[in-house]
Design a protein around this motif. Structure first.
Motif, short mmCIF file in Angstrom:
data_model
loop_
_atom_site.label_atom_id
_atom_site.label_comp_id
_atom_site.label_asym_id
_atom_site.label_seq_id
_atom_site.Cartn_x
_atom_site.Cartn_y
_atom_site.Cartn_z
N UNK A 12 51.14 25.19 52.88
CA UNK A 12 50.34 23.99 52.60
C UNK A 12 50.12 23.74 51.12
N UNK A 13 50.11 24.80 50.30
CA UNK A 13 49.88 24.61 48.87
C UNK A 13 51.07 23.87 48.25
N UNK A 52 52.86 16.31 48.04
CA UNK A 52 52.37 15.04 48.56
C UNK A 52 51.68 14.23 47.47
N UNK A 53 51.28 14.89 46.37
CA UNK A 53 50.64 14.15 45.28
C UNK A 53 51.65 13.65 44.26
N UNK A 76 55.48 13.03 58.31
CA UNK A 76 55.89 13.86 57.18
C UNK A 76 57.25 13.42 56.61
N UNK A 84 56.84 10.65 53.61
CA UNK A 84 56.81 11.03 52.19
C UNK A 84 57.70 12.23 51.89
N UNK A 131 58.19 15.11 53.08
CA UNK A 131 57.90 16.53 53.22
C UNK A 131 58.92 17.13 54.18
N UNK A 132 59.44 16.26 55.06
CA UNK A 132 60.58 16.65 55.90
C UNK A 132 61.71 15.68 55.59
N UNK A 148 59.55 11.37 44.16
CA UNK A 148 58.29 11.55 43.44
C UNK A 148 57.54 10.24 43.31
N UNK A 166 55.98 9.51 46.70
CA UNK A 166 54.87 10.43 46.97
C UNK A 166 53.63 10.07 46.17
N UNK A 167 53.83 9.54 44.98
CA UNK A 167 52.65 9.18 44.20
C UNK A 167 52.03 7.87 44.70
N UNK A 177 48.32 11.55 51.31
CA UNK A 177 48.45 12.28 52.57
C UNK A 177 47.30 13.28 52.73
N UNK A 180 46.01 16.51 55.24
CA UNK A 180 46.58 17.48 56.16
C UNK A 180 45.53 18.05 57.09
N UNK A 209 44.70 21.60 52.57
CA UNK A 209 45.59 21.94 51.45
C UNK A 209 44.99 21.63 50.09
N UNK A 263 43.48 12.20 47.42
CA UNK A 263 44.58 11.26 47.63
C UNK A 263 44.25 9.90 47.03
#
Lengths: 434, 263
Positions: free
Chosen positions: A330-331, A337-338, B66, B69, B71-72, B94, B97-98, B102, B104, B108, B171
């Motif tokens: 998650x880290x 995600x940012x 996911x 953005x 992540x997957x 990037x 994502x900005x 998101x 979780x 996180x 976020x």
């Protein structure tokens, strides 16, 4: 529910109890002794046996150690002073030879240089070790790696300056090349630029500067003059300073998606970890000369430093990999995600936490590395152990044994214990959860 | 499940769905190794929509958001977010994502940074906002999620509900145009679920485009304009919440709703 329980079930407390002082048997020295030393019959027996053992050891050790033998100039002197052959420590050897144990054969009139180096080391370390020291001092910390070898080996001031220029060139290449080449190729390019500078331009350019403006320190005759604890310090400090960043890079490389990077890192780590340090030191002292073009004079201490650094970097990489593995996925996702890119996420989120988790392992590696510097006595460098052997061969001190090694052990203990305490302080300071 | 959010009247004046497309997913497929997780997903999200994605565990709902953005990674089909297509180009990723926030299930948050630092990290390093300005923005959003007084604490010192609200504030500090929520209340005690849902409702009231994977059917009923039901990696049914809950069409949806609502 039956009626008989009615009273116990429906219960309302009307007055709250005030806290009271605990009984004397659970607090204070009595309470401490009771819980820690005499909590049960077995514990009491063990405590008494342990006390008896401590008494036995001290009753042998203290009468041996406490003898006023400082003024002795030879073992024979000592024996006359104390009137016994074996029952007394002979500390005169330390008074007589402490300079060699600390400095080796380093010229006496130049000894202010390593001493100044040590003082500057403490100044350079202060802002890194303690956060309440002014941040501006970090500039000095950055300059220290160039000052330190210059003070020890001497020579023209332009050599360390030009060595620093190599880093600046690499940085500039990275900064301005990133847009055109992308971050990966800019990074590779920066490393290449710096290495080309060091190999082909450093010498000539610093010679030119030296001929215009000759500033410098008297050059050390031979690196073999560096000895004693000073040699352990030179090897230890440089290898510690370099093995952490190299270890981080190797640990990241090992996790990389790029197959070649990953294979190189895994191969390097596994090879180094599979080989004893002694063999690497022998390679440094003998084999490297075979591969070098004839006539090259590659400083023996430098060769040893490189080997020790490579050796500890491989261990460091594995320690840090443990820290990385302990971080929840998650880290990484939080950073991703940012919109942080890979290096930002590593620097700001992953590494601070992974390094914090790895502090005990990192410091253990540092301590192990510092103690391993004594192995260089095997390839003929005179570190404290090497000097102990040399002193014991002196006719005045033949037969001396415990005093020298006890003194050297004390020196190493002070430094290693200091590192260990600092790591505990750091762990406490960085603790952010309950 | 209980309608946790009912004690609050919801201001729908700004909850307007515009014609502008925020996310466009066409023919998207994803595999984990040989396992086909997402099958032929087609989904268009308009700006201002509040979409709740429901479904049994393992149905691919988390994987779907996911993918939005990156992540997957998806292996086939197209995902366009805010006019930018998600490809392996790191710059696009990037950038998206900005723009896409998101939250979780397990928050996180970064445990080694204070709440304020958690909130200012990305604005400072990604958006290059000056530190002072980033801190002001962060305090603004922390006030909005009602925990400005915790700014100097570390995440480990906060309750789960507070941590999730910090995650939302973190976020928001990036001023995202779309928010994704991946089971934001699943790891929370019942008492804390409400405070997080209230924060999310406020966000919806301001017209944020939201995609939310959740089991909070009360939230879905009141806030969502569309509920999507997924099973076995596919979108099985989607409808307005009223219709979805009162009049489900597919057998699979009916079974799911009877299990989740029929205590």
């Amino acid at each position: 529910m039956s009626d008989t329980h009615a009273q116990t079930v429906a219960y309302v407390r009307e007055t709250m109890l005030e806290p009271q002082a605990p009984p004397v048997t659970v607090v204070g020295p009595i309470g401490w002794a009771k819980t820690n030393l005499f909590s049960s019959r077995l514990n009491t027996v063990i405590t008494l046996i342990a006390l008896a053992f401590v008494y036995l050891v001290l009753s042998i050790l203290l009468p041996w150690a406490f003898h006023n033998t400082w003024s002795a100039t030879s073992l024979r002197d000592c024996r006359e002073m104390t009137g016994t052959d074996h029952g007394a420590a002979c500390w005169g050897v330390i008074r007589d030879r402490w300079q060699q144990i600390l400095f080796g054969n380093y010229p006496v009139d130049l000894r202010w240089r390593p001493i100044l180096d040590l003082v500057l080391l403490l100044v350079a370390l202060a802002p890194i070790l303690f956060s309440n020291v002014p941040r501006k001092l970090l500039w000095f910390s950055a300059a220290y790696p160039f000052i330190m070898p210059w003070l020890i080996w001497g020579g023209s001031v332009w050599v360390p300056v030009m060595a620093a220029v190599g880093f600046i060139l690499g940085y500039l290449f990275l900064k301005f090349g990133e847009k055109a080449l992308g971050s990966l190729f800019a990074m590779i390019g920066a490393v290449v630029v710096a290495i080309v500078w060091w190999l082909f331009f450093l010498g000539p350019v610093s010679d030119i500067f030296a001929s215009i403006l000759p500033i410098g320190l008297e050059k050390l005759g031979s690196s073999r003059d560096i000895g004693g604890l000073m040699l352990a310090f030179v090897i230890g400090v440089v290898a510690i300073g370099l093995s952490l960043p190299i270890g981080i890079v190797l640990a990241l490389g090992r996790q990389s998606d790029l197959l070649i990077v990953k294979t190189l890192c895994v191969g390097f780590i596994e090879f180094i970890r599979g080989v004893p340090l002694i063999t690497l030191l022998f390679v440094a002292s003998t084999l490297l000369n075979i591969f070098m073009p004839p006539g090259t004079n590659f400083d023996i201490v430098l060769r040893v430093i490189i080997m020790v650094t490579l050796f500890s970097s491989a261990y460091m990489a594995e320690v840090i990999r443990g820290g990385l593995a302990a971080l929840p996925k998650g880290q990484y996702e939080g950073g991703d995600s940012l919109g942080l890119n890979y290096w930002q996420a590593q620097r700001l989120i992953i590494m601070p936490q992974a390094l914090k988790i790895s502090i005990p392992g990192i410091v253990s590696t540092f301590i192990g590395l510092f103690k391993d510097t004594t192995l260089v006595s095997i390839i003929g460098l005179l570190d404290p152990i090497g000097w102990a052997t040399a002193i014991r061969a002196d006719t005045d001190w033949i037969g001396i044994l415990w005093e020298l090694y006890a003194f050297i052990a004390l020196l190493f203990f002070i430094i290693c214990f200091g590192m260990s305490r600092y790591s505990m302080y750091l762990e406490r300071k960085l603790k952010t959860s309950h | 499940m209980a309608d946790i959010a009912t004690d609050r009247t919801i201001d729908r004046s700004k909850m307007q769905v515009s014609d502008e497309v925020a996310i466009q997913i066409t023919g998207m497929n994803k595999w984990y190794g040989t396992f086909h997780v997402l099958k032929e997903i087609d989904l268009t999200v308009q700006r201002g929509e509040r979409i709740v994605i429901a479904g049994p565990s393992g149905s691919g709902k988390s994987t779907l958001i996911r993918c939005i953005n990156r992540l997957e990674e998806h292996q086939a089909g197209q995902i366009i977010v805010d006019g930018t297509e998600l490809t392996s180009d790191l710059k696009n990723i990037d950038k998206i994502r900005s723009e896409v926030g998101m939250c979780f299930q397990h928050f996180n948050l970064f445990p080694h940074l204070t709440i304020l630092e958690n909130c200012t990290l990305a604005p400072i390093w990604v958006r290059k906002t000056p530190k002072k300005e980033a801190e002001e923005t962060a305090m603004h959003f922390l006030e909005k999620v009602k925990i400005p007084e915790q700014a100097d604490k570390y995440p480990g010192q906060l309750s789960g509900g507070q941590q999730q609200r910090v995650a939302i504030a973190r976020s928001l500090c990036m001023k995202p145009r779309i928010m994704l929520f991946d089971e934001p209340t699943s790891a929370l005690d019942p008492e804390m679920i409400k405070e997080v849902l209230d924060t999310m409702i406020e966000l919806a009231e301001e017209g944020m485009t939201m995609l939310c994977v959740t089991h909070e059917m009360g939230f879905a009923r009141q806030v969502a304009n569309r509920v999507i039901f997924m099973d076995a990696g596919q979108i099985v049914e989607q409808n307005e919440p009223e219709e979805f809950f009162n009049n489900p069409k597919s057998e699979r949806t009916k079974l799911f709703l009877s299990q989740i609502l029929g205590h």
